[in-house]
Design an enzyme around this catalytic site. Sequence first.
Site, PDB file in Angstrom:
ATOM      1  N   ASP A  63      -1.931  71.875  98.318  1.00 33.74           N
ATOM      2  CA  ASP A  63      -2.388  73.000  99.136  1.00 33.74           C
ATOM      3  C   ASP A  63      -0.754  72.157  99.989  1.00 33.74           C
ATOM      4  O   ASP A  63      -0.135  72.535 100.344  1.00 33.74           O
ATOM      5  CB  ASP A  63      -3.144  73.068  99.721  1.00 33.74           C
ATOM      6  N   SER A  64      -0.803  70.885 100.231  1.00 38.87           N
ATOM      7  CA  SER A  64       0.565  69.482 100.704  1.00 38.87           C
ATOM      8  C   SER A  64       1.847  70.259 100.602  1.00 38.87           C
ATOM      9  O   SER A  64       2.527  69.917 100.935  1.00 38.87           O
ATOM     10  CB  SER A  64       0.475  68.436  99.780  1.00 38.87           C
ATOM     11  N   ASP A  77      -5.672  74.436  94.120  1.00 41.91           N
ATOM     12  CA  ASP A  77      -6.068  73.687  95.610  1.00 41.91           C
ATOM     13  C   ASP A  77      -6.352  75.323  95.996  1.00 41.91           C
ATOM     14  O   ASP A  77      -5.036  76.003  96.253  1.00 41.91           O
ATOM     15  CB  ASP A  77      -5.026  72.499  96.079  1.00 41.91           C
ATOM     16  N   LYS A 116      -9.521  72.807  93.435  1.00 47.53           N
ATOM     17  CA  LYS A 116     -10.064  71.861  94.484  1.00 47.53           C
ATOM     18  C   LYS A 116     -10.286  72.687  95.386  1.00 47.53           C
ATOM     19  O   LYS A 116      -9.593  73.734  96.226  1.00 47.53           O
ATOM     20  CB  LYS A 116      -9.275  70.608  94.457  1.00 47.53           C
ATOM     21  N   GLU A 165     -12.069  71.682  99.558  1.00 49.32           N
ATOM     22  CA  GLU A 165     -12.177  71.115 100.603  1.00 49.32           C
ATOM     23  C   GLU A 165     -13.508  71.001 101.683  1.00 49.32           C
ATOM     24  O   GLU A 165     -14.273  71.742 102.309  1.00 49.32           O
ATOM     25  CB  GLU A 165     -11.520  70.483 101.200  1.00 49.32           C
ATOM     26  N   GLU A 210     -10.640  60.921 100.794  1.00 48.34           N
ATOM     27  CA  GLU A 210      -9.265  61.199 100.878  1.00 48.34           C
ATOM     28  C   GLU A 210      -9.355  60.179 102.417  1.00 48.34           C
ATOM     29  O   GLU A 210      -9.712  60.396 103.025  1.00 48.34           O
ATOM     30  CB  GLU A 210      -8.398  61.399 101.695  1.00 48.34           C
TER      31      GLU A 210
HETATM   32  O1  KIV Z   1      -3.279  68.833  98.493  1.00 51.03           O
HETATM   33  C1  KIV Z   1      -3.807  67.471  97.909  1.00 51.03           C
HETATM   34  O2  KIV Z   1      -1.747  67.146  97.578  1.00 51.03           O
HETATM   35  C2  KIV Z   1      -4.220  66.636  97.890  1.00 51.03           C
HETATM   36  C3  KIV Z   1      -5.026  65.099  97.950  1.00 51.03           C
HETATM   37  C4  KIV Z   1      -3.296  64.355  98.590  1.00 51.03           C
HETATM   38  C5  KIV Z   1      -5.370  65.073  97.289  1.00 51.03           C
HETATM   39  O3  KIV Z   1      -5.321  67.573  98.429  1.00 51.03           O
END
Ligand code: KIV
Length: 295
Positions: free
Chosen positions: A52-53, A91, A121, A123, A190
């Site tokens: 989600d970056s 994510d 994924k 969090e 992280e």
């Molecule tokens: O969103 C993302 O890119 C991440 C990574 C930095 C692990 O969660």
Amino acid sequence: MSAHAAPAKRVTLAALAAKKDAGEPIVMVTAYDHPGAQIVEAAGVDVVLVGDSAAMTVLGYDSTVPVTIDEMLMLTKAVRRGLTRPLLVGDLPFGSYEASDELAIATAQRFVKEAGCDLVKIERGGTTVDRARALVQAGIPVVGHVGLTPQTATALGGYRAQGRTADAALAVIDDAVALQEAGCSMLVVEAIPSEVTEVLVSRLDIPVIGIGAGADADGQVLVFHDLLGLYDGGAAKFVKRYAELRVAAVAGVEAYATEVREGVYPAPEHGYAMAAGESDRLQELLSAGDSIHRA
Ligand code: KIV
């Protein structure tokens, strides 16, 4: 023997577990679109995360919080179309899984069914542990994410390293162990001290993938735009740039602009010519007043 090379073997969770056992580092990287997916596939990475970056790297938001399920799904589908060998992790964005097991399952199923993700994924520890358990029971492999969790960075006091005191480290370790017990297949850690990563790697059976977590992790993950120097923003301390693609891209577009303005581009070799004699015939037709619209 066939002239075609045998298709590369797809990465499996069992293969990642074997890498952990053998002490062979796992390579994970983010990707957000089809060309990016083709690049990381060609580079031979093991795991691709559509993080989600993306909210910041490709969509221009100032944090990961605003990105929607539909935006993430569109990007994840594009990455899926560019990948064959690596495992694909989707994510789940902020607000799409926390409220209930039912919500988490419904969202995760979309990432598996519509975007072809191998894992999803989520969090944090705490209530996320219950969501992880529910997803695993629903047949969806899960990657946990502890330490600095950007979706809830405000509650953590900002984008800063976590687990720097013994008590804080213990909280990270407790969350990590709980996520493994809930059935997670992998864990992203992280921005935590390497001493904490070392404890996690030795105590957990599942692969621990670090970002800003030192060299002891079972694998590493970096953001595509950070490692290639594509993102025009501040980078965290742990980022290493392996290329300066933004500089190269700006130089390329500047060179194009200069050539257009100076009449250098396009040159004759970039264009098309009429068939022999047709240009003269066109002039005759135009002089004769023939309509260019006639049948
Ligand atoms: O969103 C993302 O890119 C991440 C990574 C930095 C692990 O969660």
